[in-house]
Design an enzyme around this catalytic site. Structure first.
Site, PDB file in Angstrom:
ATOM      1  N   CYS A 212      42.880   8.679 -13.775  1.00 23.73           N
ATOM      2  CA  CYS A 212      42.434   9.959 -13.220  1.00 23.73           C
ATOM      3  C   CYS A 212      42.671  11.136 -14.153  1.00 23.73           C
ATOM      4  CB  CYS A 212      43.118  10.206 -11.875  1.00 23.73           C
ATOM      5  SG  CYS A 212      42.818   8.879 -10.673  1.00 23.73           S
ATOM      6  N   CYS A 236      47.179  16.004  -6.109  1.00 21.90           N
ATOM      7  CA  CYS A 236      47.579  14.642  -5.788  1.00 21.90           C
ATOM      8  C   CYS A 236      48.099  14.515  -4.372  1.00 21.90           C
ATOM      9  CB  CYS A 236      48.620  14.141  -6.777  1.00 21.90           C
ATOM     10  SG  CYS A 236      50.211  14.995  -6.667  1.00 21.90           S
TER      11      CYS A 236
END
Length: 244
Positions: A212, A236
């Site tokens: 990511c 996150c």
């Protein structure tokens, strides 16, 4: 360095001043003063700093080390981190003389149950962050009354209006870099002769988990643009989920 005002001292030894009172008192304080006040408010043993050991992490860790290098540091080892990040953790720990860095991993039974094929980052990145970051952080913070993090207003998005101190579930959350500029971060690196994250030279402005994180494009200045590229996701979850 200023200390916590007497009127902000907790009413009981096991209590802490309110987030609002601390934020009013510290909104113009330096990062070092914020960290010192956090330690005074709850005590060293009840205070932790959470660090990703990413591209800007050394600045906050340097300020903390100058105040007290024995403040516990929580590092979330997700199982998807770059080897360069793990090496950088070890380098900064030694360079700054940090004495209590705790690497926290997700529970193996959780990974086996929810991500047996290690593909959750692709099919459901929010769930991947939950089991690899959010849940481990909640577990790691259980012994603590307050935590410190490195978010900055200049990062934009949900971070543009963060206070210096806020309430995070049952804990106080200190944002000593809330009001700092990019130039001030760079100055801390220069004055402290701090080593950069190894991936900065490869074009990464922000480094998280391998699947990511991506290199910055030509002319791209947003430090977080390379995180979850092409998705609406920008966090996150550790800063959008209460740690109670």
């Amino acid at each position: 360095m200023s200390t916590l005002a007497p009127e902000l001292a907790p009413a009981r030894p096991d209590a802490a001043p309110s987030a609002d009172a601390l934020d009013r008192a510290l909104r113009n304080a330096s990062p070092a003063e914020v960290i010192a006040a956090a330690r005074q408010a709850v005590g060293r043993d009840k205070l932790a700093l959470v660090s990703s050991f990413g591209t800007e992490s050394a600045a906050l860790l340097k300020v903390m080390a100058d105040v007290d290098p024995s403040i516990p540091v929580i590092f979330l080892d997700t199982g998807w981190l770059f080897e360069e990040t793990l090496a950088y953790r070890d380098t900064l720990t030694k360079t700054l003389g940090l004495t209590d860095v705790r690497s926290i991993k997700p529970l193996e039974e959780t990974l086996t149950r929810e991500d047996p094929d290690r593909e959750l980052w692709f099919s459901d990145p929010d769930a991947c962050c939950r089991i690899r970051k959010v849940e481990p952080l909640v577990r790691a913070l259980k012994p603590f009354t307050a935590w410190i993090n490195g978010r900055k207003k200049f990062q934009g998005g949900a971070r543009a209006e963060i206070p210096v101190v806020e309430q995070d579930g049952v804990r106080l959350k200190f944002n000593p870099f809330a009001n700092v500029s990019r130039e001030e971060i760079e100055a801390i690196y220069k004055l402290g002769n701090l080593p950069p994250h190894p991936l900065v030279a490869s074009g990464y402005l922000s480094v998280g988990c391998m699947p990511c994180s991506s290199r910055a494009s030509a002319g791209e200045e947003d430090a977080r643009a390379g995180r979850w590229r092409g998705q609406a996701k920008t966090e996150c979850g550790i800063h959008t989920t209460k740690t109670s």
